[in-house]
Design an enzyme around this catalytic site. Structure first.
Site, short mmCIF file in Angstrom:
data_model
loop_
_atom_site.label_atom_id
_atom_site.label_comp_id
_atom_site.label_asym_id
_atom_site.label_seq_id
_atom_site.Cartn_x
_atom_site.Cartn_y
_atom_site.Cartn_z
N ASP A 120 1.95 -7.26 9.83
CA ASP A 120 1.60 -5.88 9.53
C ASP A 120 0.22 -5.89 8.88
O ASP A 120 0.07 -6.26 7.72
CB ASP A 120 2.64 -5.27 8.57
CG ASP A 120 2.37 -3.80 8.26
OD1 ASP A 120 1.28 -3.30 8.62
OD2 ASP A 120 3.24 -3.16 7.65
N TYR B 237 -7.25 10.07 14.29
CA TYR B 237 -7.72 8.96 15.14
C TYR B 237 -9.24 8.96 15.26
O TYR B 237 -9.88 7.91 15.13
CB TYR B 237 -7.06 9.09 16.51
CG TYR B 237 -7.34 7.95 17.47
CD1 TYR B 237 -6.73 6.71 17.30
CD2 TYR B 237 -8.19 8.12 18.56
CE1 TYR B 237 -6.96 5.67 18.17
CE2 TYR B 237 -8.42 7.10 19.46
CZ TYR B 237 -7.81 5.87 19.26
OH TYR B 237 -8.05 4.84 20.15
N ASN C 115 -8.37 -5.16 16.85
CA ASN C 115 -7.95 -4.27 17.92
C ASN C 115 -6.78 -3.37 17.52
O ASN C 115 -6.54 -2.34 18.15
CB ASN C 115 -7.56 -5.10 19.15
CG ASN C 115 -6.91 -4.28 20.23
OD1 ASN C 115 -7.55 -3.49 20.90
ND2 ASN C 115 -5.60 -4.44 20.40
N ASP D 268 0.83 -8.97 16.07
CA ASP D 268 1.26 -7.59 16.24
C ASP D 268 2.49 -7.41 15.35
O ASP D 268 3.01 -8.38 14.80
CB ASP D 268 1.62 -7.33 17.71
CG ASP D 268 1.31 -5.91 18.15
OD1 ASP D 268 1.73 -4.98 17.44
OD2 ASP D 268 0.66 -5.73 19.20
N LYS E 261 -11.67 5.95 13.99
CA LYS E 261 -12.53 5.21 14.91
C LYS E 261 -14.01 5.39 14.58
O LYS E 261 -14.82 4.49 14.81
CB LYS E 261 -12.24 5.64 16.35
CG LYS E 261 -10.87 5.18 16.85
CD LYS E 261 -10.70 3.67 16.77
CE LYS E 261 -9.43 3.19 17.46
NZ LYS E 261 -9.31 1.72 17.38
#
Length: 249
Positions: free
Chosen positions: A64, A155, A91, A38, A159
Site C-alpha cells: 500500500d 484526479y 505508476n 500493487d 496528476k
C-alpha cells in the site's frame, strides 16, 4: 537500439495489471529485473510469474503505497532479491469520478494519497539506493487530465501535482546522478477501459479529439517510460513527455 538497461533493477508501482504491468514486461524484456508491486499480492505474483515465463526476472510484492513502512519493506525486498535499485516508476493511481458537489472527502483523499503521497513515499525510499551508486531514474506517471476533466477534480489535481513534484525533485536530485521526469498519457486502451459498457462511444469520442486518429496502447506508455529510464535520456530531467495522440486540452 540498446537502451543500456540490462541488469538494472526497476520498481514499478501499480503494476499488477494495465499500464503498469505492460511497463514491467517491457523493462524486463530490456534485461531489467523488476519489482511488481500493487495492493493485490496474488495479482502481483501472477504478473511476476508471467515475466519469468518469458525469460525475465521479477518478484511480486504487495504494498500500500499510501503508507511509509510498507513502502520501505517493499523496497527492501527488491534490494534483497536483486542487490540494487536503479529505476522507480511511480505508476500507482486510481479514479473516483464525481462532480465536486457529489464528491465525498474520502474520494478526494484516496486519489490524492495513492497518487501523490504514494510517489512521495516511494521516492524517499529509493533515493538512498540511487545516491549510493550515483545513478538513478524516477519516472512519474501523470495524465493529460492535468489540464482538467469534468467529474475529475480530484484526479486532475493529483496528476497536476505530479508535474510539480517532478519539477521540484528533479532540481534536488540532478547533481546526485538522478533524473526525474514525468509521462502524461492520454487515452490508453487498457483491459479495464475495454470492459466498460460504453467503450465504443468513448473510443469514437477519443478518435474525434485526438490528432492521431486512434487510441493509445499500454505499450506506447511502456516504451516512453523505458526511454526516460535509459542512458539515452541522461540529459533530460524535470520534463513531461505527453503521450496523447496530439491531444492536450
Amino acid at each position: 537500439m540498446d537502451l543500456g538497461l540490462k541488469d538494472r533493477v526497476a520498481i514499478v508501482t501499480g503494476s499488477a495489471r494495465g499500464i503498469g504491468a505492460e511497463t514491467a514486461r517491457f523493462l524486463a524484456a530490456e534485461g531489467m529485473a523488476v519489482v511488481i508491486t500493487d495492493l493485490d499480492g496474488e495479482a502481483c505474483a501472477a504478473t511476476a510469474r508471467d515475466i519469468e515465463a518469458r525469460g525475465g526476472r521479477a518478484i511480486g510484492v504487495a504494498c500500500d503505497v499510501r503508507r511509509e513502512e510498507p513502502v520501505r519493506q517493499m523496497v527492501a525486498a527488491g534490494h534483497e532479491a536483486f542487490g540494487r535499485i536503479d529505476v522507480l516508476v511511480n505508476n500507482a493511481g486510481l479514479v473516483k469520478d464525481r462532480t465536486l458537489l457529489k464528491m465525498d472527502e474520502s474520494d478526494w483523499d484516496l486519489v490524492m494519497d495513492v497518487t501523490l503521497k504514494g510517489a512521495f513515499h516511494c521516492a524517499r525510499a529509493v533515493l538512498p539506493h540511487m545516491h549510493a551508486r550515483g545513478w538513478g531514474r524516477i519516472v512519474n506517471i501523470s495524465s493529460r487530465a492535468l489540464f482538467g476533466n469534468p467529474g475529475q477534480s480530484n484526479y486532475s489535481t493529483a496528476k497536476a501535482g505530479i508535474i510539480g513534484f517532478t519539477r521540484a525533485l528533479s532540481l534536488e536530485q540532478a547533481r546526485k546522478g538522478v533524473t526525474v521526469n514525468a509521462i502524461a498519457p492520454g487515452f490508453i486502451e487498457t483491459e479495464y477501459i475495454k470492459s466498460l459498457p460504453n467503450f465504443d462511444t468513448i473510443l469514437e469520442n477519443v478518435k474525434a479529439k485526438n490528432q492521431v486518429p486512434f487510441a493509445g496502447q499500454p505499450g506506447d506508455i511502456a516504451g516512453a517510460v523505458a526511454f526516460m529510464a535509459s542512458e539515452h535520456a541522461r540529459y533530460i530531467t524535470g520534463t513531461t513527455l505527453f503521450v496523447t495522440g496530439g491531444r492536450y486540452g
